[in-house]
Write a protein that holds these residues in place. Structure first.
Motif, PDB file in Angstrom:
ATOM      1  N   PHE A 175       9.230 -14.996  42.467  1.00 35.72           N
ATOM      2  CA  PHE A 175       8.694 -14.579  41.171  1.00 35.72           C
ATOM      3  C   PHE A 175       8.496 -13.068  41.129  1.00 35.72           C
ATOM      4  O   PHE A 175       8.880 -12.402  40.159  1.00 35.72           O
ATOM      5  CB  PHE A 175       7.365 -15.281  40.893  1.00 35.72           C
ATOM      6  N   TYR A 176       7.873 -12.529  42.193  1.00 43.11           N
ATOM      7  CA  TYR A 176       7.596 -11.091  42.217  1.00 43.11           C
ATOM      8  C   TYR A 176       8.892 -10.282  42.291  1.00 43.11           C
ATOM      9  O   TYR A 176       9.009  -9.224  41.651  1.00 43.11           O
ATOM     10  CB  TYR A 176       6.697 -10.741  43.404  1.00 43.11           C
ATOM     11  N   LEU A 177       9.845 -10.771  43.061  1.00 39.85           N
ATOM     12  CA  LEU A 177      11.120 -10.071  43.196  1.00 39.85           C
ATOM     13  C   LEU A 177      11.858 -10.016  41.861  1.00 39.85           C
ATOM     14  O   LEU A 177      12.420  -8.978  41.488  1.00 39.85           O
ATOM     15  CB  LEU A 177      11.977 -10.758  44.258  1.00 39.85           C
ATOM     16  N   ALA A 178      11.834 -11.128  41.138  1.00 39.05           N
ATOM     17  CA  ALA A 178      12.467 -11.155  39.821  1.00 39.05           C
ATOM     18  C   ALA A 178      11.788 -10.178  38.866  1.00 39.05           C
ATOM     19  O   ALA A 178      12.450  -9.482  38.083  1.00 39.05           O
ATOM     20  CB  ALA A 178      12.426 -12.575  39.246  1.00 39.05           C
ATOM     21  N   GLY A 179      10.467 -10.112  38.942  1.00 42.92           N
ATOM     22  CA  GLY A 179       9.740  -9.173  38.096  1.00 42.92           C
ATOM     23  C   GLY A 179      10.041  -7.727  38.445  1.00 42.92           C
ATOM     24  O   GLY A 179      10.204  -6.879  37.563  1.00 42.92           O
ATOM     25  N   MET A 180      10.116  -7.422  39.752  1.00 40.17           N
ATOM     26  CA  MET A 180      10.403  -6.050  40.179  1.00 40.17           C
ATOM     27  C   MET A 180      11.800  -5.607  39.761  1.00 40.17           C
ATOM     28  O   MET A 180      12.013  -4.443  39.415  1.00 40.17           O
ATOM     29  CB  MET A 180      10.262  -5.945  41.708  1.00 40.17           C
ATOM     30  N   GLN A 181      12.741  -6.533  39.790  1.00 39.80           N
ATOM     31  CA  GLN A 181      14.119  -6.177  39.425  1.00 39.80           C
ATOM     32  C   GLN A 181      14.263  -5.913  37.934  1.00 39.80           C
ATOM     33  O   GLN A 181      15.264  -5.331  37.507  1.00 39.80           O
ATOM     34  CB  GLN A 181      15.074  -7.296  39.866  1.00 39.80           C
ATOM     35  N   ASN A 182      13.291  -6.352  37.146  1.00 39.38           N
ATOM     36  CA  ASN A 182      13.326  -6.109  35.706  1.00 39.38           C
ATOM     37  C   ASN A 182      12.583  -4.832  35.295  1.00 39.38           C
ATOM     38  O   ASN A 182      12.553  -4.496  34.114  1.00 39.38           O
ATOM     39  CB  ASN A 182      12.728  -7.300  34.947  1.00 39.38           C
ATOM     40  N   ILE A 183      11.975  -4.160  36.274  1.00 38.25           N
ATOM     41  CA  ILE A 183      11.300  -2.887  35.977  1.00 38.25           C
ATOM     42  C   ILE A 183      12.341  -1.771  35.896  1.00 38.25           C
ATOM     43  O   ILE A 183      13.185  -1.625  36.792  1.00 38.25           O
ATOM     44  CB  ILE A 183      10.251  -2.566  37.059  1.00 38.25           C
ATOM     45  N   ASP A 184      12.297  -0.997  34.860  1.00 36.45           N
ATOM     46  CA  ASP A 184      13.266   0.087  34.648  1.00 36.45           C
ATOM     47  C   ASP A 184      13.146   1.122  35.773  1.00 36.45           C
ATOM     48  O   ASP A 184      12.061   1.626  36.064  1.00 36.45           O
ATOM     49  CB  ASP A 184      13.008   0.746  33.296  1.00 36.45           C
ATOM     50  N   SER A 185      14.248   1.398  36.431  1.00 37.27           N
ATOM     51  CA  SER A 185      14.244   2.342  37.557  1.00 37.27           C
ATOM     52  C   SER A 185      13.858   3.757  37.129  1.00 37.27           C
ATOM     53  O   SER A 185      13.400   4.564  37.957  1.00 37.27           O
ATOM     54  CB  SER A 185      15.626   2.376  38.217  1.00 37.27           C
ATOM     55  N   SER A 186      14.038   4.069  35.829  1.00 45.10           N
ATOM     56  CA  SER A 186      13.688   5.413  35.359  1.00 45.10           C
ATOM     57  C   SER A 186      12.189   5.685  35.487  1.00 45.10           C
ATOM     58  O   SER A 186      11.769   6.842  35.615  1.00 45.10           O
ATOM     59  CB  SER A 186      14.127   5.589  33.905  1.00 45.10           C
ATOM     60  N   ILE A 187      11.382   4.611  35.465  1.00 45.04           N
ATOM     61  CA  ILE A 187       9.930   4.780  35.630  1.00 45.04           C
ATOM     62  C   ILE A 187       9.621   5.316  37.021  1.00 45.04           C
ATOM     63  O   ILE A 187       8.811   6.239  37.190  1.00 45.04           O
ATOM     64  CB  ILE A 187       9.204   3.448  35.381  1.00 45.04           C
ATOM     65  N   TYR A 188      10.289   4.747  38.037  1.00 45.05           N
ATOM     66  CA  TYR A 188      10.075   5.195  39.410  1.00 45.05           C
ATOM     67  C   TYR A 188      10.634   6.604  39.608  1.00 45.05           C
ATOM     68  O   TYR A 188      10.047   7.419  40.348  1.00 45.05           O
ATOM     69  CB  TYR A 188      10.736   4.230  40.389  1.00 45.05           C
ATOM     70  N   GLU A 189      11.755   6.904  38.963  1.00 43.53           N
ATOM     71  CA  GLU A 189      12.340   8.242  39.075  1.00 43.53           C
ATOM     72  C   GLU A 189      11.403   9.297  38.489  1.00 43.53           C
ATOM     73  O   GLU A 189      11.243  10.384  39.055  1.00 43.53           O
ATOM     74  CB  GLU A 189      13.695   8.271  38.372  1.00 43.53           C
ATOM     75  N   ALA A 190      10.784   8.964  37.364  1.00 43.96           N
ATOM     76  CA  ALA A 190       9.824   9.897  36.760  1.00 43.96           C
ATOM     77  C   ALA A 190       8.605  10.080  37.653  1.00 43.96           C
ATOM     78  O   ALA A 190       8.073  11.195  37.781  1.00 43.96           O
ATOM     79  CB  ALA A 190       9.402   9.376  35.385  1.00 43.96           C
ATOM     80  N   ALA A 191       8.183   8.991  38.290  1.00 44.98           N
ATOM     81  CA  ALA A 191       7.034   9.075  39.194  1.00 44.98           C
ATOM     82  C   ALA A 191       7.358   9.945  40.406  1.00 44.98           C
ATOM     83  O   ALA A 191       6.506  10.718  40.882  1.00 44.98           O
ATOM     84  CB  ALA A 191       6.628   7.675  39.640  1.00 44.98           C
ATOM     85  N   LYS A 192       8.586   9.840  40.918  1.00 47.74           N
ATOM     86  CA  LYS A 192       8.992  10.675  42.053  1.00 47.74           C
ATOM     87  C   LYS A 192       8.974  12.149  41.673  1.00 47.74           C
ATOM     88  O   LYS A 192       8.552  13.008  42.456  1.00 47.74           O
ATOM     89  CB  LYS A 192      10.394  10.274  42.516  1.00 47.74           C
ATOM     90  N   LEU A 193       9.452  12.432  40.471  1.00 47.24           N
ATOM     91  CA  LEU A 193       9.454  13.827  40.016  1.00 47.24           C
ATOM     92  C   LEU A 193       8.040  14.379  39.899  1.00 47.24           C
ATOM     93  O   LEU A 193       7.813  15.587  40.088  1.00 47.24           O
ATOM     94  CB  LEU A 193      10.177  13.931  38.666  1.00 47.24           C
ATOM     95  N   ASP A 194       7.083  13.505  39.599  1.00 47.98           N
ATOM     96  CA  ASP A 194       5.683  13.920  39.501  1.00 47.98           C
ATOM     97  C   ASP A 194       5.008  13.979  40.865  1.00 47.98           C
ATOM     98  O   ASP A 194       3.814  14.273  40.958  1.00 47.98           O
ATOM     99  CB  ASP A 194       4.911  12.971  38.587  1.00 47.98           C
TER     100      ASP A 194
END
Length: 291
Positions: A175-194
């Motif tokens: 369940f958690y893996l399916a949810g994580m795969q649906n999270i937009d990768s751009s959110i993590y990219e923006a967080a890395k830039l911050d």
């Protein structure tokens, strides 16, 4: 157009009628009949109206009180650990650079579909007096004598919790893996830039987005643990001296192991229903207040 819409509605009702009938026949009618049965008294087929006798007995039944304590022990320890492990495994397997992800996912999910009889034989051999676990601990001089895993009350509970974690962690992980795969990768990219670290991304992004799924799995795990039967029945049968007895195991004993007392067994089954309803309500309220 009106005729076609009318036909669609009729066909839709016909398709829905069959599952509704199955639901009513095999779910709601038995629930209603068991509720009526809980007001009877007597054993076997010799039943008579008993009023609230069975419900009064609930509060003075030492075996039931012990079964409730045991069940909540499993619930309080197993569900949080399983949720954390499932989240950690899901996060690890969601790594795009990880090789062999399909094999790891299969290995973690495989216990969910493994025969419980085979699993119980495996764990009985592992945790036997001369089993692999005692042999391993002895080889490292960690114990002087074999640990009675399935005989000692404390260690018997420990083994049951280990088996539950082994069997169901992979289920929540999917369940958690399916949810994580649906999270937009751009959110993590923006967080890395911050400048956000992986730890901060996990707790500030992943966990908040997965809250509805975490709530769902927690409710399912809570309901499943309150109805825990298989692991206890196959490993310890509620022993030693009811030290691992659960509410479902007690219902089984009342119905089939001792002189059949179906009215009181039906009454005890409503204890599970009430506990599941209360805990689910609390979980919803807590989640809503945090949101």
């Amino acid at each position: 157009m009106k005729n076609s819409n009318g036909k669609r509605n009729v066909y839709g009702l016909l398709f829905a009628f069959i599952p509704i009938m199955f639901l009513v026949t095999f779910c709601f009618i038995p629930m209603f009949r068991s509720f009526i049965l809980s007001f009877n008294a007597g054993k076997g087929v010799n039943l008579e109206w008993g009023g609230f006798t069975n419900y009064k007995r609930l509060f003075s039944d030492p075996v039931l009180i012990k079964a409730i304590k045991n069940t909540f022990t499993y619930l309080i320890i197993q569900v949080p650990i399983m949720t954390v492990l499932a989240l950690v495994f899901a996060a690890m397997l969601n790594d795009k650079e990880l090789k062999g992800k399909a094999i790891y996912r299969t290995c973690l999910f495989l216990p969910c579909v493994t025969s419980l009889v085979a699993a119980s034989v495996l764990f009985k051999s592992l945790f036997g007096n001369r089993g692999f676990i005692n042999t391993l601990l002895s080889s490292f001089n960690l114990i002087d004598s074999p640990i009675p895993w399935l005989i000692d009350p404390f260690w018997a509970k420990f083994v049951i919790i280990v088996v539950m974690l082994w069997r169901w962690t992979g289920y929540d992980m999917i369940f958690y893996l399916a949810g994580m795969q649906n999270i937009d990768s751009s959110i993590y990219e923006a967080a890395k830039l911050d400048g956000a670290s992986l730890f901060q991304q996990f707790f500030r992004i992943t966990i908040p987005i997965l809250k509805p799924i975490i709530l769902l799995t927690t409710i399912m795990s809570t309901s499943g643990t309150l109805q825990l039967f298989d692991e206890v029945a196959t490993l310890t049968a509620g022993g030693p001296n009811n030290a691992t007895l659960t509410i479902s195991q007690y219902i089984y004993n009342l119905s089939f192991k001792f002189a059949p007392n179906f009215p009181y067994a039906a009454t005890v089954s409503y204890v599970i229903l009430i506990l599941v309803a209360i805990l689910t309500f609390i979980q919803f309220r807590v989640t809503r207040e945090k949101n």
